[in-house]
Scaffold this active site. Structure first.
Site, PDB file in Angstrom:
ATOM      1  N   ARG A 178      51.186 -12.760  41.956  1.00  0.00           N
ATOM      2  CA  ARG A 178      50.568 -12.870  40.621  1.00  0.00           C
ATOM      3  C   ARG A 178      51.386 -12.051  39.604  1.00  0.00           C
ATOM      4  O   ARG A 178      52.188 -12.585  38.864  1.00  0.00           O
ATOM      5  CB  ARG A 178      49.089 -12.429  40.679  1.00  0.00           C
ATOM      6  CG  ARG A 178      48.251 -12.905  39.496  1.00  0.00           C
ATOM      7  CD  ARG A 178      48.384 -12.065  38.245  1.00  0.00           C
ATOM      8  NE  ARG A 178      48.090 -10.656  38.466  1.00  0.00           N
ATOM      9  CZ  ARG A 178      48.338  -9.718  37.560  1.00  0.00           C
ATOM     10  NH1 ARG A 178      48.867 -10.029  36.395  1.00  0.00           N
ATOM     11  NH2 ARG A 178      48.088  -8.447  37.830  1.00  0.00           N
ATOM     12  N   ASP A 179      51.210 -10.744  39.615  1.00  0.00           N
ATOM     13  CA  ASP A 179      51.927  -9.903  38.649  1.00  0.00           C
ATOM     14  C   ASP A 179      53.429 -10.125  38.759  1.00  0.00           C
ATOM     15  O   ASP A 179      54.157 -10.131  37.759  1.00  0.00           O
ATOM     16  CB  ASP A 179      51.586  -8.423  38.907  1.00  0.00           C
ATOM     17  CG  ASP A 179      51.669  -7.555  37.654  1.00  0.00           C
ATOM     18  OD1 ASP A 179      52.022  -8.087  36.592  1.00  0.00           O
ATOM     19  OD2 ASP A 179      51.388  -6.353  37.742  1.00  0.00           O
ATOM     20  N   HIS A 221      47.720   1.145  40.149  1.00  0.00           N
ATOM     21  CA  HIS A 221      48.684   0.060  39.948  1.00  0.00           C
ATOM     22  C   HIS A 221      49.814   0.613  39.066  1.00  0.00           C
ATOM     23  O   HIS A 221      49.579   0.927  37.903  1.00  0.00           O
ATOM     24  CB  HIS A 221      47.934  -1.085  39.247  1.00  0.00           C
ATOM     25  CG  HIS A 221      48.743  -2.260  38.811  1.00  0.00           C
ATOM     26  ND1 HIS A 221      48.648  -3.493  39.418  1.00  0.00           N
ATOM     27  CD2 HIS A 221      49.631  -2.432  37.803  1.00  0.00           C
ATOM     28  CE1 HIS A 221      49.432  -4.359  38.806  1.00  0.00           C
ATOM     29  NE2 HIS A 221      50.046  -3.741  37.821  1.00  0.00           N
ATOM     30  N   HIS A 230      53.916   0.467  37.611  1.00  0.00           N
ATOM     31  CA  HIS A 230      55.181  -0.230  37.381  1.00  0.00           C
ATOM     32  C   HIS A 230      56.304   0.796  37.407  1.00  0.00           C
ATOM     33  O   HIS A 230      56.079   1.978  37.152  1.00  0.00           O
ATOM     34  CB  HIS A 230      55.137  -0.982  36.051  1.00  0.00           C
ATOM     35  CG  HIS A 230      54.347  -2.255  36.148  1.00  0.00           C
ATOM     36  ND1 HIS A 230      54.932  -3.487  36.232  1.00  0.00           N
ATOM     37  CD2 HIS A 230      53.016  -2.465  36.217  1.00  0.00           C
ATOM     38  CE1 HIS A 230      53.985  -4.419  36.326  1.00  0.00           C
ATOM     39  NE2 HIS A 230      52.812  -3.827  36.321  1.00  0.00           N
ATOM     40  N   CYS A 254      54.609  -7.777  32.798  1.00  0.00           N
ATOM     41  CA  CYS A 254      53.580  -8.529  32.082  1.00  0.00           C
ATOM     42  C   CYS A 254      54.183  -9.217  30.867  1.00  0.00           C
ATOM     43  O   CYS A 254      54.836  -8.583  30.051  1.00  0.00           O
ATOM     44  CB  CYS A 254      52.461  -7.585  31.638  1.00  0.00           C
ATOM     45  SG  CYS A 254      51.235  -8.424  30.631  1.00  0.00           S
ATOM     46  N   ASN A 292      56.729  -4.145  39.236  1.00  0.00           N
ATOM     47  CA  ASN A 292      55.820  -3.238  39.920  1.00  0.00           C
ATOM     48  C   ASN A 292      56.630  -2.368  40.877  1.00  0.00           C
ATOM     49  O   ASN A 292      57.728  -2.717  41.288  1.00  0.00           O
ATOM     50  CB  ASN A 292      54.808  -4.021  40.770  1.00  0.00           C
ATOM     51  CG  ASN A 292      53.878  -4.861  39.948  1.00  0.00           C
ATOM     52  OD1 ASN A 292      54.175  -6.008  39.657  1.00  0.00           O
ATOM     53  ND2 ASN A 292      52.754  -4.299  39.566  1.00  0.00           N
TER      54      ASN A 292
HETATM   55  N1  COA Z   1      41.784 -20.497  32.413  1.00  0.00           N
HETATM   56  C1  COA Z   1      42.300 -21.644  31.943  1.00  0.00           C
HETATM   57  N2  COA Z   1      42.224 -22.017  30.661  1.00  0.00           N
HETATM   58  C2  COA Z   1      41.586 -21.203  29.819  1.00  0.00           C
HETATM   59  C3  COA Z   1      40.991 -20.022  30.245  1.00  0.00           C
HETATM   60  C4  COA Z   1      41.129 -19.658  31.599  1.00  0.00           C
HETATM   61  N3  COA Z   1      40.655 -18.516  32.097  1.00  0.00           N
HETATM   62  N4  COA Z   1      40.414 -19.438  29.187  1.00  0.00           N
HETATM   63  C5  COA Z   1      40.631 -20.228  28.134  1.00  0.00           C
HETATM   64  N5  COA Z   1      41.341 -21.302  28.508  1.00  0.00           N
HETATM   65  C6  COA Z   1      41.815 -22.385  27.679  1.00  0.00           C
HETATM   66  C7  COA Z   1      40.746 -23.045  26.877  1.00  0.00           C
HETATM   67  O1  COA Z   1      40.116 -24.043  27.614  1.00  0.00           O
HETATM   68  C8  COA Z   1      41.545 -23.584  25.718  1.00  0.00           C
HETATM   69  O2  COA Z   1      42.232 -24.741  26.148  1.00  0.00           O
HETATM   70  P1  COA Z   1      42.596 -25.919  25.128  1.00  0.00           P
HETATM   71  O3  COA Z   1      43.559 -25.337  24.136  1.00  0.00           O
HETATM   72  O4  COA Z   1      43.204 -26.956  26.001  1.00  0.00           O
HETATM   73  O5  COA Z   1      41.296 -26.302  24.528  1.00  0.00           O
HETATM   74  C9  COA Z   1      42.589 -22.513  25.494  1.00  0.00           C
HETATM   75  O6  COA Z   1      42.715 -21.838  26.745  1.00  0.00           O
HETATM   76  C10 COA Z   1      42.190 -21.519  24.434  1.00  0.00           C
HETATM   77  O7  COA Z   1      40.880 -21.133  24.676  1.00  0.00           O
HETATM   78  P2  COA Z   1      40.163 -19.971  23.918  1.00  0.00           P
HETATM   79  O8  COA Z   1      38.783 -19.801  24.442  1.00  0.00           O
HETATM   80  O9  COA Z   1      40.342 -20.174  22.441  1.00  0.00           O
HETATM   81  O10 COA Z   1      40.969 -18.779  24.444  1.00  0.00           O
HETATM   82  P3  COA Z   1      41.728 -17.723  23.603  1.00  0.00           P
HETATM   83  O11 COA Z   1      42.849 -18.407  22.916  1.00  0.00           O
HETATM   84  O12 COA Z   1      40.803 -16.892  22.847  1.00  0.00           O
HETATM   85  O13 COA Z   1      42.242 -16.821  24.797  1.00  0.00           O
HETATM   86  C11 COA Z   1      43.360 -16.716  26.895  1.00  0.00           C
HETATM   87  C12 COA Z   1      43.379 -17.134  25.452  1.00  0.00           C
HETATM   88  C13 COA Z   1      42.806 -15.362  27.177  1.00  0.00           C
HETATM   89  C14 COA Z   1      42.625 -17.708  27.714  1.00  0.00           C
HETATM   90  C15 COA Z   1      44.806 -16.774  27.281  1.00  0.00           C
HETATM   91  O14 COA Z   1      45.565 -15.985  26.403  1.00  0.00           O
HETATM   92  C16 COA Z   1      45.094 -16.329  28.675  1.00  0.00           C
HETATM   93  O15 COA Z   1      44.770 -17.012  29.637  1.00  0.00           O
HETATM   94  N6  COA Z   1      45.759 -15.200  28.816  1.00  0.00           N
HETATM   95  C17 COA Z   1      46.107 -14.724  30.098  1.00  0.00           C
HETATM   96  C18 COA Z   1      46.638 -13.378  29.967  1.00  0.00           C
HETATM   97  C19 COA Z   1      47.262 -12.947  31.238  1.00  0.00           C
HETATM   98  O16 COA Z   1      47.302 -13.616  32.244  1.00  0.00           O
HETATM   99  N7  COA Z   1      47.818 -11.768  31.207  1.00  0.00           N
HETATM  100  C20 COA Z   1      48.512 -11.236  32.290  1.00  0.00           C
HETATM  101  C21 COA Z   1      47.611 -10.640  33.289  1.00  0.00           C
HETATM  102  S1  COA Z   1      47.000  -9.072  32.830  1.00  0.00           S
HETATM  103 ZN    ZN Z   2      50.986  -4.946  36.384  1.00  0.00          ZN
END
Ligand code: COA
Ligand code: ZN
Length: 302
Positions: free
Chosen positions: A14-15, A206, A208, A239, A248
């Protein structure tokens, strides 16, 4: 006397993979997971249920959950940023979920488009659902020491959040140095405070290795009583939403450190070397643990 056990949770799939230029198909991520199991690891973060637009490398998470080997003693965790992620993860069969929280509003916005408080509220709702549904929740306090946007974070922010999460029923809280900015003295102090307050059982760390202090920080937390650490095979990691974050701390290095200190981890070096070699083959970007050459020589001599 039985050696004391320390758990290594490999977050490489994942990370480690979320920020790679080369996107891996689920089938290859499953090969990496299998290599980790073959090396004796039993705690693995296998996927993230996040927006595939935000993190293309994590697409196919449900496919990974569906194809995991059946292994009763293995703890496979899926990361989620929000309730939608929790629902997708549990629908795909996840029984252990990691939820990310933030020690700064800036990081909360960058990562999940929430404030810190909103992330805490969402987590409260997820914790309630998880209790009803018998799902294990590990809550991460990211940027616990320093945020790439807001700078240094006062220790009370992370310890306060950790305390509230444990009180709200999180099975575990992991203190995360997301960008690798912590030093061993502050790690030792924060983890000693948390262990004294809550016991070590439900805490993890955790780190890095951005500034070569990853292992020193593992040691410092270990001295304060922490007995569970995240690490990434082959020093994969970083990240995408935290500028400057590098890999990490390597699983190989953490395993060797702990073994040399007399702890039992259940992992074995030859298997780790094979898994690290696979991580490099798949990504072209897994430098390996700092002990790589030494381990290689030991192995060839044996
Ligand atoms: N899994 C899959 N899709 C997701 C989701 C999830 N957990 N949460 C939201 N979405 C989708 C929505 O369905 C929407 O899709 P669409 O554009 O096709 O309609 C889109 O993402 C935006 O949704 P919204 O509720 O407006 O989300 P947002 O824009 O406020 O937030 C996140 C965005 C958080 C979902 C997105 O930035 C994200 O997944 N970030 C991951 C961060 C990450 O992995 N960081 C590293 C680990 S720490
Ligand atoms: Zn990390």
């Amino acid at each position: 006397m039985m050696a004391e056990r320390v758990i290594i949770n490999d977050v490489g799939p994942r990370d480690g993979l979320q920020n790679q230029a080369r996107l891996l198909e689920p089938v290859d991520r499953l090969r990496l997971i299998q290599a980790l199991l073959d090396a004796g690891l039993r705690h693995i973060e296998v996927a993230a249920f996040v927006s595939p637009k935000a993190v293309p490398a994590m697409a196919g998470a449900a496919e990974i959950m569906a194809s995991l080997p059946a292994m009763k003693e293995a703890c496979f965790t899926a990361l989620v940023p929000n309730m939608k992620g929790y629902e997708l993860a549990t629908a795909a069969g996840a029984r252990s979920v990691s939820m990310v929280l933030y020690a700064s509003d800036e990081m909360a916005q960058a990562n999940a488009r929430m404030t810190m408080a909103e992330a805490e509220t969402v987590t409260g709702a997820i914790l309630q659902r998880a209790r009803e549904e018998g799902v294990r929740i590990s809550a991460y306090v990211s940027v616990a020491f320093e945020c790439p946007f807001a700078g240094e974070v006062a220790p009370a922010v992370a310890t306060g959040l950790a305390g509230r999460l444990l009180a709200a029923g999180a099975d575990e809280v992991t203190i995360a140095d997301t960008i690798g900015a912590a030093n061993p003295l502050e790690v030792r102090a924060m983890m000693a405070d948390l262990v004294q307050e809550h016991g070590a059982e439900r805490l993890a760390c955790h780190f890095h290795d951005t500034r070569a202090m990853g292992l020193a920080n593992v040691f410092a937390a270990c001295e304060s009583g922490i007995r569970k650490f995240d690490a990434s095979i082959g020093r994969l990691g970083g990240c995408p939403f935290a500028p400057g974050a590098s890999g990490n701390v390597a699983t190989e290095d953490v395993a060797m450190l702990l073994q040399q200190m007399g702890f039992e981890t259940g992992v074995e070096a030859a298997g780790l070397m094979r898994a690290a070699a696979l991580a490099q083959e798949l990504t072209g970007n897994a430098p390996g643990g700092r002990a790589k050459a030494w381990l290689q020589r030991q192995h060839e001599a044996a």
